[in-house]
Design a protein around this motif. Structure first.
Motif, short mmCIF file in Angstrom:
data_model
loop_
_atom_site.label_atom_id
_atom_site.label_comp_id
_atom_site.label_asym_id
_atom_site.label_seq_id
_atom_site.Cartn_x
_atom_site.Cartn_y
_atom_site.Cartn_z
N ARG A 94 24.10 25.92 -41.79
CA ARG A 94 23.46 26.89 -40.91
C ARG A 94 21.99 26.57 -40.66
O ARG A 94 21.45 26.86 -39.60
N ASN A 95 21.32 25.98 -41.65
CA ASN A 95 19.87 25.87 -41.57
C ASN A 95 19.31 24.46 -41.47
O ASN A 95 18.13 24.29 -41.15
N VAL A 96 20.09 23.47 -41.77
CA VAL A 96 19.54 22.12 -41.79
C VAL A 96 20.25 21.21 -40.80
O VAL A 96 19.61 20.46 -40.06
N VAL A 97 21.56 21.30 -40.79
CA VAL A 97 22.34 20.42 -39.94
C VAL A 97 22.11 20.78 -38.47
O VAL A 97 21.91 21.93 -38.13
N GLY A 98 22.14 19.78 -37.64
CA GLY A 98 21.97 20.02 -36.20
C GLY A 98 20.90 19.10 -35.68
O GLY A 98 20.68 18.03 -36.23
N LYS A 99 20.25 19.52 -34.64
CA LYS A 99 19.23 18.65 -34.06
C LYS A 99 18.02 18.59 -34.96
O LYS A 99 17.46 19.61 -35.32
N VAL A 156 28.54 17.98 -37.13
CA VAL A 156 28.52 17.05 -38.26
C VAL A 156 29.78 16.20 -38.33
O VAL A 156 30.85 16.58 -37.88
N LYS A 157 29.58 15.08 -38.92
CA LYS A 157 30.65 14.18 -39.30
C LYS A 157 30.76 14.35 -40.81
O LYS A 157 29.74 14.33 -41.52
N VAL A 158 31.98 14.59 -41.30
CA VAL A 158 32.12 14.91 -42.72
C VAL A 158 32.89 13.81 -43.46
O VAL A 158 33.90 13.32 -42.98
N GLU A 159 32.36 13.43 -44.61
CA GLU A 159 33.06 12.51 -45.49
C GLU A 159 33.13 13.15 -46.86
O GLU A 159 32.27 13.94 -47.22
N THR A 160 34.17 12.80 -47.63
CA THR A 160 34.19 13.29 -49.01
C THR A 160 34.18 12.09 -49.95
O THR A 160 34.62 10.99 -49.61
N ARG A 161 33.68 12.36 -51.12
CA ARG A 161 33.55 11.29 -52.10
C ARG A 161 33.72 11.89 -53.49
O ARG A 161 33.10 12.91 -53.81
#
Lengths: 167, 167
Positions: free
Chosen positions: B30-35, B102-107
């Motif tokens: 909500r607060n960091v991801v994005g432009k 976002v593009k999401v990856e898991t590890r």
């Protein structure tokens, strides 16, 4: 005062005389400030640039030497502390000056930085606290590192600790 | 793999079974991801959802009781650990599923969370690390709190520690 014209987030940035804190502020402007999801284009975040001014050590007014604690000296110390505070906040303001996405306020509070920062965050109901992490000299790091550790644990909002840039 | 189709930031989010880590992820979305400033509309951040799976304690293979350390038990323990890891990452993925920014990856990496998190951040050259701060039970807080403290000091990128929501 802060929220009259904007409904964005309130972000407190702890600033001091170090390059690290300027870097934290710059990083915040570039990576955090701006549109948060769901906000419209006109929503502005408010950055509160907070300088915690260390309290002047209180000496007993009457002293054996009558020198170190003369009023001249304390006046000089106070003037130096004020100049430092004004210099730090002016420099931080200058860093923000070209960013139209934020509303900037400055705040100077006297006290132990650990207490001052957490108290202001709580009083303002801030949405986020941003602070630098200090990397030079063991003694300074030990002391200043503890400020960010303390705030990361105690501050009543998310805390972003920004490292100094890689050399 | 991560940076082929996007030139946004790489943000590592440390996830575990706690509500706090889900809250940290939600807050980050909500607060960091994005432009970020200066990026165009098509720039996507990459979120790496990292689960540090605690290593199974290694017992001596021959033991007086012959019970606790039978292969049945260790197989069960391994299965439980794998199910936990899969469950945590699936839940975290679900939280991100509606966010087109976002593009999401898991590890999943096995080891002490403190080491695993800092190592992955460094290996990926991440731009930011996001993690929860845990607030329940003294023992758990003492242990888990030290993970975020450790990472805030050691991780080679800015670290965002998100508190659990106010009750």
């Amino acid at each position: 005062m802060a929220s009259e014209s904007s409904n964005g987030r309130m972000i407190v940035v702890a600033v001091d005389q170090s390059e690290e804190s300027l870097h934290a502020l710059t990083w915040c402007l570039r990576n955090v400030v701006g549109k948060s999801n769901g906000d419209d284009e006109n929503t502005k975040d408010t950055l509160v640039l907070l300088y915690a001014q260390p309290p002047r050590t209180v000496y007993p007014s009457i002293d054996g030497t009558g020198y170190l604690f003369s009023s001249d000296v304390t006046v000089s110390m106070d003037r130096y502390a004020k100049e430092m505070a004004d210099g730090v906040t002016a420099r931080a303001r200058a860093v923000c000056s070209n960013n139209p996405r934020v509303k900037v306020e400055t705040r100077i509070e006297v006290g132990d930085p650990r207490d001052v920062i957490c108290e202001v965050v709580e009083k303002l109901g801030a949405d986020m606290l941003v602070m630098g992490s200090h990397g030079y000299g063991l003694i300074k790091r030990t002391f200043l590192g503890s400020v960010s550790n303390h705030c990361a644990q105690k501050a009543k909002c998310p805390v972003l600790i920004v490292k100094r840039p890689k050399q």
